[in-house]
Every structure is written in C-alpha cells, then in structure tokens.
Design an enzyme around this catalytic site. Sequence first.
Site, short mmCIF file in Angstrom:
data_model
loop_
_atom_site.label_atom_id
_atom_site.label_comp_id
_atom_site.label_asym_id
_atom_site.label_seq_id
_atom_site.Cartn_x
_atom_site.Cartn_y
_atom_site.Cartn_z
N GLY A 1 0.79 -1.23 0.00
CA GLY A 1 0.00 0.00 0.00
C GLY A 1 0.81 1.27 0.00
O GLY A 1 0.72 2.07 -0.92
N HIS B 1 11.86 -4.25 6.01
CA HIS B 1 12.40 -3.71 7.25
C HIS B 1 13.93 -3.67 7.23
O HIS B 1 14.54 -3.27 8.22
CB HIS B 1 11.90 -4.53 8.43
CG HIS B 1 10.42 -4.37 8.66
ND1 HIS B 1 9.49 -5.16 8.03
CD2 HIS B 1 9.72 -3.49 9.42
CE1 HIS B 1 8.28 -4.79 8.41
NE2 HIS B 1 8.39 -3.78 9.24
#
Length: 792
Positions: free
Chosen positions: A462, A724
Amino acid sequence: MSTQTPTPRPGTDVPAWSATVLGYPRIGPRRETKKALEALWAGHADVATTERALAAVRARTVRRLNDLGLHAHDASIPSAFSAYDQVLDTAIAVGSVPPRFADVVGADGRVDLAGLSTIARGRGTDAPLEMTKWFDTNYHYLVPEIGPDTRFRFADDRGVREFTEALADGFLTRPVLVGPVTFLLLAKPADGSPEGFAPIDRLDDLLPVYAELLAAHAAAGAAWVQLDEPALVSDSATEGVDGLAELVRSAYDTLLTALAAAPARPRLLVAAPYGDLGEHLASLAATAVDGLALDLVRGSAPTGPVPGLDGKTLVAGVVDGHNVWRADLAPALAQLQALVPLAGTVVAGTSTSLLHVPHDVADEPHLDQRLRGWLAFADQKVAEVVLLGEALHHPGTGSDTLAASSSARADRLAAPGVVRPEVRERLAGLSEDALHRSDYAVRRAAQDEALDLPLLPTTTIGSFPQTGEIRAARAARTAGRLTQEQYEEFLRAEIDRVVALQEELGLDVVVHGEPERNDMVQYFAENLDGFAVTRNGWVQSYGSRCVRPPILWGDVTRSAPITVPWSAHAASRTPKPVKGMLTGPVTILAWSFVRDDQPLADTARQVALALRDEVADLEAAGIGVVQVDEPALRELLPLRRADQPAYLDWSVAAFRLATAGAADATQIHTHLCYSEFGEVIDAIDRLDADVTSIEAARSRMEVLPDIARAGFARGIGPGVYDIHSPRVPSREEVAELLRLAVASVPVRQVWVNPDCGLKTRGYAETVPALRNLVTAAQEVRAELASTAVTAG
C-alpha cells in the site's frame, strides 16, 4: 556532572524501595535515540559521536526519574536502556551472534553500534535477525538464533558499562536484563539444528554465563539486577516445554548457586509483566531470588500465603504500564495494603515497563484540557507509583491526590461523546447477515471477470516511501505555509508520480501510495470522531521506528469519506485495478491507546461500522479492490490459551462487519505481518478475505506449511521482499522464494508482494527491489507455463 553524593558500594546496605518502575521510554522526549542512530546509518555521524548522543539520553533519563521521586541511592531507578532492542543486546552479551555476522565482533568480544546495526538490519546477502512482536504489544524484538553448537560466553559488557556510567554520575541504578528462560524461549533454532532441537535445551549451558554477567554487575557496584521473564505468562512462548515450573525453579536455584561462589552477587528481582504468572509464582517464590515483580493489571495478586514470598520484596504492578489512563489510586492503594501481610516488603510499581507509553502528558498542551486530565504518560505514572509508595508506608499521605484520581475517572465516564446513542442503536439493529458474503467460489468468478489478472499477480502492500518532500509539505500545511488547496494539489501530483512508476515497473494491481497519511492508524484517528492525537506522544515500535498511538476515548463515528478522494484520483490515472487502502478495526485498536471503560469487542464493532461505510463509498467510486489491513490480529491474542477463543471470535466478527457489505466482484484483501500465523490460521481463514498477504521473507516462507496444512483456499501473498531491511533483494532471491511458495500453495492462489508497506524505505531501494519482484514473478510465470506445456 551531578552533585549527588557517592552511592553505596557492593556489600553495603541499600535502603528498601517504596516505589519503582520496570522500565522507562528509551527513545528520548524528542526521539534523540532515533535521530542518533539514523545519523550513524546515513554516514552523518561516527560511532563515537553516536555513543555520546545515546549516553546523553541515558543520563537525562536517570536524572529525570530521580527528579520524579525515585531515589538515587536505592536502585529503584531501572537501567533499562537499549540502542535498538533488549533481546539483541542480550544475544550480544552472551556471545550468540550468528556466524554470518562473526566479523562484527571485536577481538575483545564487544560489538559496537555499527556492528549491532548490521546484525539488526542485515547487509548484502546476509539477512538480519528475524523480527516479531514482543508478547501482546506493538514493540518488535529481534529473534536470537540458537543451535546445539552456539558457544555461550560472557562476551560484551555494554550493560555493565552503562551501569557504571550512571554510578559515576551519582546514581545507583538497577540494571535490567532479559531473563535466561525467556531469552531461550523466544529464540529460534539456528539453521542446521537437528529435528526436535529447541533453544531451551541449552539452558544449563547458558546459566553459567548469566552468573558471570550478574557477578560482573555486582563487582561494578550493582545492588539489584532485574531479570525480565515475561515468557512465563505466555502459553504460546512456553508451548511444548514439559515440566516448565520445575525447570524455572531449578534454573534459578542453579543460577544462585553459581553466584554464591562469586566475590559478590546482586540481589535479583524477577519480573513477569504482561500477564498472570500462574504456577510459576510458587516456583520462583520457593527459590532464593530476592524479589518478584507481578503484573496486577493483566494478572492476579496472591490471595493467601505463598511459601517463600514472605521473605521477599514484592513489586506490585498496580499502575498500568501499557495504557495512558490515570490510575484510580484509591483501589490501587487498597490492593497494595492487602499484600503487606504476604511479603517481606511491598513496593508500588508499574505492571510493565513504561517503554509502551509516551514520555510526558505535559508535553501535549494542544490536547483538550479535559482529556489531558484523564491521562498519565510515563512521567505521570512514575509520580503515581511514588505517591502510592508513600501512602502505603505513611498512611494519610496524598489523600487529596487519591480522591482527584477517582474524580478524573468519573469525569471521563460522564463526558459528552463517550456514549453516542445513535452508534449503539445502529449496532444493536444489525443482523447476523451483516457478517457474511457470498461463497468464495461465487466471488472468485465475479472477481476474475472484473479484474482479469495474470497468474502470480503483483502488487504492493500500500504505502510508498514517505519522502522528505512529503514530510515537508505536510509540515508546511500544518504551519499554514501551504493552503489546503495547495497541499491537496501536491498530494495529487505525488499520486500521479507513484501510479506512473507502478505502471512503468509493470505491477498488476496499483495503489495510490498513501502520501496523505502520516501513519496507518493515526490518519484514520484524525478523521474519526472519538479519537484524539498527540504531537509528541512517540512510542518505540522497533529499532529507530517510532509511532504516535492515537487516544481512543469515546464512541467512534465517521462523519465523511476518508480515503475515497485519493483512491479515486489514482483510478483516474490508470486503466489497471487500483486497490483502496484501509486499516482494520483490530489494528486500529491495537495501535491506539484504547478506552478501558467497555469491552474491546464493543469498541472494535464501532470502528468496524465506520470502516464498513468507507468500503461502500470506495465501491461507489469505482474501486474494485479494497485492502483492510490487520497486521495486529495476532498481536492482541491473549497470552493464555483459555482467553483466546473469545478474542478470536470478536476480532473476526469485527473484520467481517467492516468488509462483508462488499459486492461479490469487489476483491477484499487483508494484510498481516510479524505474527506466529500457525496459532491463528483458523481465524485468518474465518476472516473470509479474498486475498491475504503475510510476512514471510525474513523467515524464508516458514509460514507456508501452516497455510498448506490448513487447506487455505483463497488468495495468499507470502512476502518476498523484506522491507524492514535496507538491502535490495536480488531477482534470483525473490524467484527462489516464489518457487518455495508455489511448491506449497496452489499457484492460482499465490500473489507476489513485499512483506509490508514501503513507507520507511527510500526510492533508491524501493525501485530496484520492486523491479526485481516483478521480473522474478515474470520469470516464475514463464517457468510454470513451460512446465505446463511440457506436461501437456
């Protein structure tokens, strides 16, 4: 340098505590820790400069806690600092650095901040340690890798050095370490470990190293050391360990026996935050540990004598360290008083570390004054335990403050907006049909026709990078340097750019990139009634990543569409399907500070109803794919199995209430990350989403056997790109992960996506990573087509 008088040395008497906390925020009131680390990573500071910046945060913290009423000389101030993660710190201290990072360990066994960052963030082809949620919080820890051959040793004395740093400044603090049982229960078997091996099997090998570590603290002057053992309150963390209560008792007996041979040993406080210690209370009380810290907000207090407890210090966690509401101090004091006959010394404390709350509510002058009167951040919670400690040992102290806390709670319950009859009446009028869609086969056929997607469709979760330009524009709008019209024009231009990039990369389902969102929960909180947001209420999520959880104080309503204009604009710029992006009700609750005056299930239904209306408006605007993210579904799972079915029932029902109004042709996605999915796979299935994307890259698709065993029949997007870490996965790496996916799950179900949103990454990493993702998907599609032709 402080003018405090010198602290007692080892072996001298230390005053008994009246109050303490189990930890304190370590990011700094203005995120100084974050800024120092990120300057190091960006090459703008060297290790020595970064160390000085972090030392300043530690010094400020100790002095602040002293000013708030914890004492410089009695070890009631915790030394619970970590530059990145306390579990990683423990792994480094006991020498369990994975072999792929052996080169970051110095000849003296120490790991500097650059090396620590490498282990945490990865490099090149060396993947970082896996990351997952810390019990039922939104904090993430790094998972140690322990094998049969891991050589434990007392390797790094950073914690001792940080203790002596405070001692030199005149403060006798209490070092805080992850306890040995929890450290191993939270670890994963290292690659190559034999079948059936579990890290807890190495407990006997680890205990002598802990004894060395504790003895080193004592030699440096530590009077007390706190060992955190939260795994003992969690059924999932202790699953499969036979005879755990006896193992815990034996482990601490062994540790204390080893310490008896040392020249000095500190007193040991074993803390069990986040839940009920259960049978382990008796096990630990029977040992020679000097104190126990119990969570009396999530757990229960002993109601009668516990053998051994009468000779110990009992830190009674009556102030909630996990939420921001003021404590009702009169009942808390009564609870403390009831414990006095059962323990040697009763100390007022917090239920958990204050790591999970912001620094200071006084730093939020813009908040509604009435709302501020209901709140207690870390500094206020320290003041609460100090007052309770004084009132416990000196009856009559603080009677006016005790009464004021009860009045604040009564005012909160009666305030306008806390109860909205129209919301409750609408929920009461819903039928069971509101939670159900058509059968998946019917929906799949309608969606295939409407979307016309290829095999292994590609998309992102997103968000796209939140660039400096985006942040600057948002700040300019807040400061009034941009009008609302100018700001919205900027956002539309940013969406145009992101949509064009996705088309150029060849992604199949496009997103608008979310440039308008400061945070996936805060953005919705700012647009829903019943929430308040902070300016400086930062809380650490992982490493340098900080969030500002909103405060959900009243019944929730939606007065207007929230996301529709941005998704509709994106759809006007591309013929490809555009995916609307919403945050799910459970995640909004998990990542907010939520009212505690009604069941979570009721609050979740209110949020879900507002989201249901948003889904309907997205459909009306022509958006045919809607993702409702629930990354925190596993996070809120109760730690005790007996409490889990009820939670899963209401959390699933809330998601379905938000999504079940969608038409058959509308494809509903959800996203979950950093979860032990095997524990909740049935609940994930019951969400009835058409496509579920999950974290899988760091663990190299470890979740897929659970998915396969569960017979999961709808779309599944196991992440193939770990966002990450700053490293860019190669095309070959992504293709290899995809091959693992299609070997476990029917290919028609598999989607190709990153692990999570791209907000925290830069475009220099994002573009090549997504290009490799798309190219790898095309490569595996071609392989599958070739195999099908050959087989035909």
